[in-house]
Design a protein around this motif. Structure first.
Motif, mmCIF file in Angstrom:
data_model
loop_
_atom_site.group_PDB
_atom_site.id
_atom_site.type_symbol
_atom_site.label_atom_id
_atom_site.label_comp_id
_atom_site.label_asym_id
_atom_site.label_seq_id
_atom_site.Cartn_x
_atom_site.Cartn_y
_atom_site.Cartn_z
ATOM 1 N N LEU A 187 3.415 -50.624 9.410
ATOM 2 C CA LEU A 187 3.229 -50.934 7.992
ATOM 3 C C LEU A 187 1.912 -51.656 7.726
ATOM 4 N N LEU A 188 1.529 -52.568 8.633
ATOM 5 C CA LEU A 188 0.339 -53.387 8.402
ATOM 6 C C LEU A 188 -0.891 -52.874 9.138
ATOM 7 N N GLY A 189 -0.709 -51.874 10.010
ATOM 8 C CA GLY A 189 -1.845 -51.320 10.723
ATOM 9 C C GLY A 189 -2.404 -52.244 11.794
ATOM 10 N N VAL A 190 -1.516 -52.864 12.575
ATOM 11 C CA VAL A 190 -1.952 -53.769 13.642
ATOM 12 C C VAL A 190 -1.407 -53.267 14.973
ATOM 13 N N SER A 191 -2.203 -53.401 16.033
ATOM 14 C CA SER A 191 -1.791 -52.875 17.331
ATOM 15 C C SER A 191 -0.648 -53.691 17.919
ATOM 16 N N LEU A 192 0.185 -53.016 18.710
ATOM 17 C CA LEU A 192 1.303 -53.714 19.341
ATOM 18 C C LEU A 192 0.817 -54.730 20.367
ATOM 19 N N GLY A 193 -0.365 -54.502 20.923
ATOM 20 C CA GLY A 193 -0.911 -55.477 21.858
ATOM 21 C C GLY A 193 -1.112 -56.831 21.202
ATOM 22 N N TRP A 194 -1.701 -56.829 20.007
ATOM 23 C CA TRP A 194 -1.893 -58.090 19.289
ATOM 24 C C TRP A 194 -0.552 -58.682 18.851
ATOM 25 N N LEU A 195 0.409 -57.831 18.528
ATOM 26 C CA LEU A 195 1.733 -58.338 18.169
ATOM 27 C C LEU A 195 2.412 -59.005 19.365
ATOM 28 N N ILE A 196 2.226 -58.445 20.555
ATOM 29 C CA ILE A 196 2.794 -59.064 21.758
ATOM 30 C C ILE A 196 2.164 -60.435 21.993
ATOM 31 N N ILE A 197 0.824 -60.491 21.903
ATOM 32 C CA ILE A 197 0.127 -61.758 22.144
ATOM 33 C C ILE A 197 0.564 -62.819 21.139
ATOM 34 N N MET A 198 0.495 -62.481 19.847
ATOM 35 C CA MET A 198 0.848 -63.455 18.818
ATOM 36 C C MET A 198 2.352 -63.720 18.790
ATOM 37 N N GLY A 199 3.136 -62.739 19.225
ATOM 38 C CA GLY A 199 4.578 -62.961 19.312
ATOM 39 C C GLY A 199 4.915 -64.065 20.299
ATOM 40 N N PHE A 200 4.266 -64.044 21.465
ATOM 41 C CA PHE A 200 4.474 -65.110 22.442
ATOM 42 C C PHE A 200 3.882 -66.433 21.949
ATOM 43 N N VAL A 201 2.667 -66.375 21.394
ATOM 44 C CA VAL A 201 1.987 -67.603 20.953
ATOM 45 C C VAL A 201 2.795 -68.319 19.870
ATOM 46 N N CYS A 202 3.313 -67.569 18.908
ATOM 47 C CA CYS A 202 4.077 -68.184 17.813
ATOM 48 C C CYS A 202 5.543 -68.399 18.173
ATOM 49 N N GLY A 203 6.106 -67.494 18.958
ATOM 50 C CA GLY A 203 7.537 -67.547 19.239
ATOM 51 C C GLY A 203 7.940 -68.569 20.281
ATOM 52 N N ILE A 204 7.108 -68.771 21.310
ATOM 53 C CA ILE A 204 7.482 -69.702 22.381
ATOM 54 C C ILE A 204 7.673 -71.131 21.870
ATOM 55 N N PRO A 205 6.750 -71.677 21.046
ATOM 56 C CA PRO A 205 7.016 -73.023 20.503
ATOM 57 C C PRO A 205 8.311 -73.081 19.698
ATOM 58 N N GLY A 206 8.585 -72.022 18.920
ATOM 59 C CA GLY A 206 9.840 -71.977 18.176
ATOM 60 C C GLY A 206 11.040 -71.928 19.094
ATOM 61 N N MET A 425 3.739 -62.041 12.046
ATOM 62 C CA MET A 425 4.599 -63.079 12.617
ATOM 63 C C MET A 425 5.251 -63.923 11.521
ATOM 64 N N ALA A 426 4.517 -64.158 10.430
ATOM 65 C CA ALA A 426 5.099 -64.913 9.308
ATOM 66 C C ALA A 426 6.260 -64.140 8.696
ATOM 67 N N ILE A 427 6.090 -62.829 8.544
ATOM 68 C CA ILE A 427 7.173 -61.991 8.011
ATOM 69 C C ILE A 427 8.365 -62.014 8.959
ATOM 70 N N VAL A 470 9.264 -73.415 12.782
ATOM 71 C CA VAL A 470 8.270 -73.785 13.785
ATOM 72 C C VAL A 470 7.345 -72.610 14.092
ATOM 73 N N SER A 471 7.898 -71.419 14.240
ATOM 74 C CA SER A 471 7.074 -70.247 14.540
ATOM 75 C C SER A 471 6.127 -69.938 13.382
ATOM 76 N N PHE A 472 6.625 -70.058 12.151
ATOM 77 C CA PHE A 472 5.741 -69.849 10.997
ATOM 78 C C PHE A 472 4.642 -70.895 10.950
ATOM 79 N N ALA A 473 4.978 -72.140 11.247
ATOM 80 C CA ALA A 473 3.975 -73.209 11.212
ATOM 81 C C ALA A 473 2.835 -72.907 12.190
ATOM 82 N N ALA A 475 1.946 -69.904 13.261
ATOM 83 C CA ALA A 475 1.210 -68.762 12.709
ATOM 84 C C ALA A 475 0.290 -69.196 11.569
ATOM 85 N N ALA A 476 0.777 -70.076 10.702
ATOM 86 C CA ALA A 476 -0.016 -70.514 9.548
ATOM 87 C C ALA A 476 -1.241 -71.311 9.981
#
Length: 483
Positions: A187-206, A425-427, A470-473, A475-476
């Motif tokens: 939907l947003l036109g972003v690669s899954l590689g970047w989603l994996i990276i940011m998923g770990f970066v934002c999700g692990i603290p949460g 990640m915010a969504i 926490v994960s949104f914070a 990402a923001a």
């Protein structure tokens, strides 16, 4: 009447009112009428397009030509991107589940952390096993292991269950190949590689805040015993409950050796698609675009190819080499894919709804209003996703609907891939907030972990909210730096 219609169709306030009415109708159809989200999204999208004055030929095409209609491009565009990925991810999760990989990981983690660190081990179990396995299936497979750990430790079942649930929820919300992140990629036109990276970066603290910190705190205050009848593996719920597709497979569909697979083998198979996808992502940053190595990395790191490789490796090492026939593996594959159909239809209908939002000019109106108010797009994305999640319960519906609304604000506006991944990640974070009685996962957790409604609200609902906030914070903050 004509003046009112013109105002709705042509002015920024009117378009925003039209968008609000469409979302209200969508929620009414899902919550009150109990329509399937797929039908509700499709009807709402068609109704919005007609009220907004879009030509019928643009909405559904003509009798001669329909390939470029909003209906077909909405469905076809997103399903062409996600169907293979979700299908292969489902099959990979099924073979890992039936191989006994969860038991192997549990034993290894408990051996490392010991009895006192068992809750942390359970959290890591949910985090690792949750990457290839969908949320509700993760609960069905891991719950008996949680019961055993709680019985041995002699402490509240909540203390062991919450970290594991945080791990499963984090991977389900933020990491491919789970449906939400994969759909956001399209939907947003972003690669899954970047989603994996940011998923770990934002999700692990949460995950740490919700699973380890909150899980430990509330686990000492809410005392829940392991019911004797639950020490036997519970029956799996029918497919369709919870947030991800079920895997209603015959336990004997894949015959394996009595000897369990090695923990390194399980971890290696889980890592294959992640490493290949990340290899392609980093390759585009570090290698010349004409490099032969980059071409190889791009091919192998294409999500469908990476997952196919992982599935074939799992079929051989966890199936054929351990005594399963090709026919048994085919049966497992077919059974695991059965529940995926409705999920794909929901995502496709959500993408069509998003196409209508864009075509009517509502996306532009939102962008103008947001700019005038000084509201960052990442905050708007989170608020919309939170509202949809709280109102109707489904994380998938919240993600695809919000993704469709936000997509026109993101694409073509010069955001980097990292920035778009953070918006995604915010969504995703908004889609898991405040799980309560309208969420199927709420009732699965209540049942499997012997919790009353009040206890489920005290434990699971708060856990999801902490994970979300926490994960949104994270990402923001990152978006403010790079956006």
């Amino acid at each position: 009447m004509g003046a009112t219609v013109d105002w709705l169709r042509t002015t920024t306030p009117g378009l925003l009112v039209l968008c609000g009415l469409a979302i209200a109708v969508l929620l009414f159809a899902i919550i009150k009428i109990k329509l399937e989200p797929f039908i509700a999204l499709l009807l709402t999208g068609l109704g919005l397009a007609l009220v907004a004055g879009l030509p019928v030929s643009k909405i559904v095409g003509t009798a001669i030509k329909s390939g470029d209609s909003l209906l077909e491009t909405g469905f076809g565009g997103i399903l062409g991107h996600i169907a293979v990925i979700i299908g292969l991810g489902t099959v990979l999760g099924a073979i890992l589940e039936r191989s006994g990989g969860a038991d192997v990981l549990t034993g290894k983690l408990l051996g490392i952390f010991g009895e006192r660190g068992a809750p942390v081990a359970m959290g890591l179990l949910g985090l690792i096993f949750g990457i290839p396995v969908f949320f509700d299936i993760g609960i069905f497979v891991l719950a008996p292991l949680i019961y055993v750990a709680a019985k041995r430790g002699g402490r509240s079942l909540v203390l062991y269950a919450m970290p594991m649930l945080a791990g499963l929820s984090m991977t389900h919300a933020f990491l491919p190949p789970h449906p939400g992140p994969v759909a956001l990629g399209g939907l947003l036109g972003v690669s899954l590689g970047w989603l994996i990276i940011m998923g770990f970066v934002c999700g692990i603290p949460g995950f740490i805040a919700a699973g380890i910190v909150w899980g430990t705190y509330i686990g000492k205050r809410v005392q829940v015993e392991v019911p004797a009848e639950f020490l036997v593996r519970p029956e799996a719920e029918p497919a369709g409950k919870g947030e991800g597709p079920g895997t209603a497979t015959d336990p004997e569909a894949v015959r394996t050796e009595t000897r369990p697979p090695a923990v390194g083998l399980i971890g290696g198979i889980i890592a294959i698609p992640l490493v290949l996808i990340l290899g392609a992502t980093f390759g585009t940053q570090w290698l010349d675009k004409d490099s032969r190595l980059l071409q190889v990395l791009t091919f192998l790191g294409t999500p469908a190819v990476a997952l196919l490789i992982a599935v074939l490796v799992a079929f051989y090492l966890l199936g054929v080499r351990r005594g399963s026939s090709v026919q048994e593996l085919s049966t497992l594959t077919a059974e695991s894919l059965k529940p995926v159909g409705m999920l794909l239809l929901v995502v496709g209908a959500g993408a069509f709804f998003g196409k209508v939002i864009s075509a009517t000019g509502i996306g532009t109106a939102l962008a103008d209003t947001m700019s005038a108010a000084g509201l960052p797009v990442i905050v708007l994305a989170y608020i919309i996703s939170c509202g949809l999640r709280i109102a109707q319960g489904s994380a998938t519906v919240a993600i695809v609907t919000t993704g469709g609304i936000v997509a026109p604000l993101v694409t073509g506006h010069g955001y980097s891939q990292m920035a778009i991944a953070l918006i995604a990640m915010a969504i995703a974070a908004g889609s898991i907030i405040l799980s309560h009685v309208n969420d199927g996962g709420f009732w699965i957790i209540s049942k499997y972990f012997n919790l009353t409604v009040k206890q489920t609200l005290q434990t699971w609902t708060v856990l999801e909210t902490v994970l979300s906030v926490v994960s949104f914070a994270v990402a923001a903050v990152l978006f403010a730096i790079v956006g």
